[in-house]
Motif scaffolding. Sequence first.
Motif, PDB file in Angstrom:
ATOM      1  N   THR A 269      25.073  49.126  51.256  1.00 42.35           N
ATOM      2  CA  THR A 269      25.487  48.681  49.921  1.00 42.35           C
ATOM      3  C   THR A 269      25.707  49.867  48.992  1.00 42.35           C
ATOM      4  O   THR A 269      26.421  49.750  48.008  1.00 42.35           O
ATOM      5  CB  THR A 269      24.442  47.735  49.301  1.00 42.35           C
ATOM      6  N   ALA A 270      25.121  51.019  49.297  1.00 43.34           N
ATOM      7  CA  ALA A 270      25.306  52.212  48.464  1.00 43.34           C
ATOM      8  C   ALA A 270      26.754  52.690  48.468  1.00 43.34           C
ATOM      9  O   ALA A 270      27.180  53.388  47.559  1.00 43.34           O
ATOM     10  CB  ALA A 270      24.384  53.330  48.936  1.00 43.34           C
ATOM     11  N   CYS A 271      27.520  52.326  49.484  1.00 41.37           N
ATOM     12  CA  CYS A 271      28.923  52.736  49.584  1.00 41.37           C
ATOM     13  C   CYS A 271      29.885  51.610  49.204  1.00 41.37           C
ATOM     14  O   CYS A 271      31.095  51.734  49.394  1.00 41.37           O
ATOM     15  CB  CYS A 271      29.231  53.223  50.996  1.00 41.37           C
ATOM     16  N   CYS A 272      29.374  50.506  48.684  1.00 38.40           N
ATOM     17  CA  CYS A 272      30.227  49.376  48.300  1.00 38.40           C
ATOM     18  C   CYS A 272      30.654  49.508  46.846  1.00 38.40           C
ATOM     19  O   CYS A 272      29.889  49.971  46.000  1.00 38.40           O
ATOM     20  CB  CYS A 272      29.495  48.058  48.525  1.00 38.40           C
ATOM     21  N   GLU A 273      31.880  49.086  46.559  1.00 31.79           N
ATOM     22  CA  GLU A 273      32.413  49.199  45.200  1.00 31.79           C
ATOM     23  C   GLU A 273      32.263  47.919  44.383  1.00 31.79           C
ATOM     24  O   GLU A 273      32.235  47.976  43.164  1.00 31.79           O
ATOM     25  CB  GLU A 273      33.893  49.578  45.242  1.00 31.79           C
ATOM     26  N   ASP A 274      32.214  46.763  45.044  1.00 28.93           N
ATOM     27  CA  ASP A 274      32.181  45.491  44.323  1.00 28.93           C
ATOM     28  C   ASP A 274      31.026  44.615  44.773  1.00 28.93           C
ATOM     29  O   ASP A 274      30.617  44.667  45.934  1.00 28.93           O
ATOM     30  CB  ASP A 274      33.479  44.706  44.544  1.00 28.93           C
ATOM     31  N   ILE A 275      30.534  43.805  43.843  1.00 27.60           N
ATOM     32  CA  ILE A 275      29.584  42.741  44.149  1.00 27.60           C
ATOM     33  C   ILE A 275      30.350  41.435  43.977  1.00 27.60           C
ATOM     34  O   ILE A 275      31.013  41.232  42.960  1.00 27.60           O
ATOM     35  CB  ILE A 275      28.383  42.747  43.189  1.00 27.60           C
ATOM     36  N   VAL A 276      30.275  40.558  44.974  1.00 25.24           N
ATOM     37  CA  VAL A 276      30.919  39.244  44.892  1.00 25.24           C
ATOM     38  C   VAL A 276      29.810  38.199  44.917  1.00 25.24           C
ATOM     39  O   VAL A 276      28.986  38.186  45.822  1.00 25.24           O
ATOM     40  CB  VAL A 276      31.898  39.017  46.063  1.00 25.24           C
ATOM     41  N   ILE A 277      29.789  37.342  43.900  1.00 27.61           N
ATOM     42  CA  ILE A 277      28.782  36.284  43.811  1.00 27.61           C
ATOM     43  C   ILE A 277      29.504  34.953  43.908  1.00 27.61           C
ATOM     44  O   ILE A 277      30.416  34.678  43.121  1.00 27.61           O
ATOM     45  CB  ILE A 277      27.999  36.374  42.493  1.00 27.61           C
ATOM     46  N   LYS A 278      29.130  34.147  44.906  1.00 26.26           N
ATOM     47  CA  LYS A 278      29.712  32.811  45.075  1.00 26.26           C
ATOM     48  C   LYS A 278      28.656  31.794  44.658  1.00 26.26           C
ATOM     49  O   LYS A 278      27.570  31.744  45.243  1.00 26.26           O
ATOM     50  CB  LYS A 278      30.140  32.586  46.519  1.00 26.26           C
ATOM     51  N   ILE A 279      28.999  30.984  43.648  1.00 25.38           N
ATOM     52  CA  ILE A 279      28.057  30.032  43.067  1.00 25.38           C
ATOM     53  C   ILE A 279      28.571  28.620  43.302  1.00 25.38           C
ATOM     54  O   ILE A 279      29.681  28.280  42.885  1.00 25.38           O
ATOM     55  CB  ILE A 279      27.881  30.288  41.556  1.00 25.38           C
ATOM     56  N   LYS A 280      27.785  27.793  43.969  1.00 22.21           N
ATOM     57  CA  LYS A 280      28.147  26.392  44.241  1.00 22.21           C
ATOM     58  C   LYS A 280      27.930  25.578  42.960  1.00 22.21           C
ATOM     59  O   LYS A 280      26.827  25.538  42.425  1.00 22.21           O
ATOM     60  CB  LYS A 280      27.273  25.810  45.352  1.00 22.21           C
ATOM     61  N   LEU A 281      28.988  24.919  42.508  1.00 18.32           N
ATOM     62  CA  LEU A 281      28.912  24.094  41.299  1.00 18.32           C
ATOM     63  C   LEU A 281      29.533  22.722  41.556  1.00 18.32           C
ATOM     64  O   LEU A 281      30.616  22.409  41.060  1.00 18.32           O
ATOM     65  CB  LEU A 281      29.625  24.799  40.138  1.00 18.32           C
ATOM     66  N   PRO A 282      28.836  21.873  42.330  1.00 13.30           N
ATOM     67  CA  PRO A 282      29.386  20.547  42.613  1.00 13.30           C
ATOM     68  C   PRO A 282      29.498  19.703  41.345  1.00 13.30           C
ATOM     69  O   PRO A 282      28.695  19.839  40.427  1.00 13.30           O
ATOM     70  CB  PRO A 282      28.389  19.939  43.603  1.00 13.30           C
TER      71      PRO A 282
ATOM     72  N   ARG B 208      36.111  39.771  37.358  1.00 12.65           N
ATOM     73  CA  ARG B 208      37.033  38.629  37.381  1.00 12.65           C
ATOM     74  C   ARG B 208      36.323  37.449  38.037  1.00 12.65           C
ATOM     75  O   ARG B 208      35.456  37.624  38.894  1.00 12.65           O
ATOM     76  CB  ARG B 208      38.343  38.973  38.063  1.00 12.65           C
ATOM     77  N   ALA B 209      36.718  36.274  37.608  1.00  9.02           N
ATOM     78  CA  ALA B 209      36.122  35.050  38.151  1.00  9.02           C
ATOM     79  C   ALA B 209      37.235  34.064  38.451  1.00  9.02           C
ATOM     80  O   ALA B 209      38.233  34.003  37.746  1.00  9.02           O
ATOM     81  CB  ALA B 209      35.147  34.456  37.151  1.00  9.02           C
TER      82      ALA B 209
ATOM     83  N   GLU C 136      33.707  32.008  42.122  1.00 10.92           N
ATOM     84  CA  GLU C 136      33.605  33.310  42.773  1.00 10.92           C
ATOM     85  C   GLU C 136      33.772  34.388  41.708  1.00 10.92           C
ATOM     86  O   GLU C 136      34.811  34.482  41.071  1.00 10.92           O
ATOM     87  CB  GLU C 136      34.680  33.441  43.844  1.00 10.92           C
ATOM     88  N   VAL C 137      32.730  35.194  41.516  1.00 11.00           N
ATOM     89  CA  VAL C 137      32.732  36.245  40.504  1.00 11.00           C
ATOM     90  C   VAL C 137      32.720  37.595  41.220  1.00 11.00           C
ATOM     91  O   VAL C 137      31.858  37.847  42.056  1.00 11.00           O
ATOM     92  CB  VAL C 137      31.488  36.135  39.584  1.00 11.00           C
ATOM     93  N   THR C 138      33.693  38.448  40.892  1.00 19.04           N
ATOM     94  CA  THR C 138      33.771  39.780  41.482  1.00 19.04           C
ATOM     95  C   THR C 138      33.545  40.804  40.377  1.00 19.04           C
ATOM     96  O   THR C 138      34.242  40.799  39.365  1.00 19.04           O
ATOM     97  CB  THR C 138      35.152  40.014  42.148  1.00 19.04           C
ATOM     98  N   LEU C 139      32.562  41.693  40.598  1.00 20.94           N
ATOM     99  CA  LEU C 139      32.179  42.685  39.594  1.00 20.94           C
ATOM    100  C   LEU C 139      32.205  44.078  40.207  1.00 20.94           C
ATOM    101  O   LEU C 139      31.723  44.280  41.324  1.00 20.94           O
ATOM    102  CB  LEU C 139      30.775  42.383  39.064  1.00 20.94           C
TER     103      LEU C 139
END
Length: 137
Positions: A59-72, A111-112, A122-125
């Motif tokens: 993860t130290a070499c990753c540029e983005d965090i992607v968070i996927k949130i379930k919202l039924p 962006r989301a 899906e949120v990309t930071l």
Amino acid sequence: FHVKSENKKTIWNTEEVPEGSEFDDTWDPREKPEYEIFFKQHVGTEDVFFGMTGKDPSTACCEDIVIKIKLPETKYSDITLDIQDKVLDLRTPKKKLLLHLPYPVNSKEGRARFISDEETLEVTLRVTRKFDFINSS
């Protein structure tokens, strides 16, 4: 134990209070949604075949965090999303998620997108690091 303070009545320094704690309203009865965190890395042929940039799968070499949130049963218009440098705060009429992020992010350039078929946000930071010149970007 002695803490220097401008105001003698304060019991802690502002440095001791974690960022995002102002969002921590534990009395809120809304349910916490399911979510997953992924790390995304931008690689080219020089990384994959030759290993020239020194990137590894950590993860130290990753540029983005992607968070996927379930919202039924949620409409896009019902979602309120606030991103700080180390905190994601999401609220809908039925769900609430206060997420302390594993790395500081650029809160201005995220962006989301809401994937209605999957009922997922899906949120990309973009991760920001003090020594980004060491981590090839």
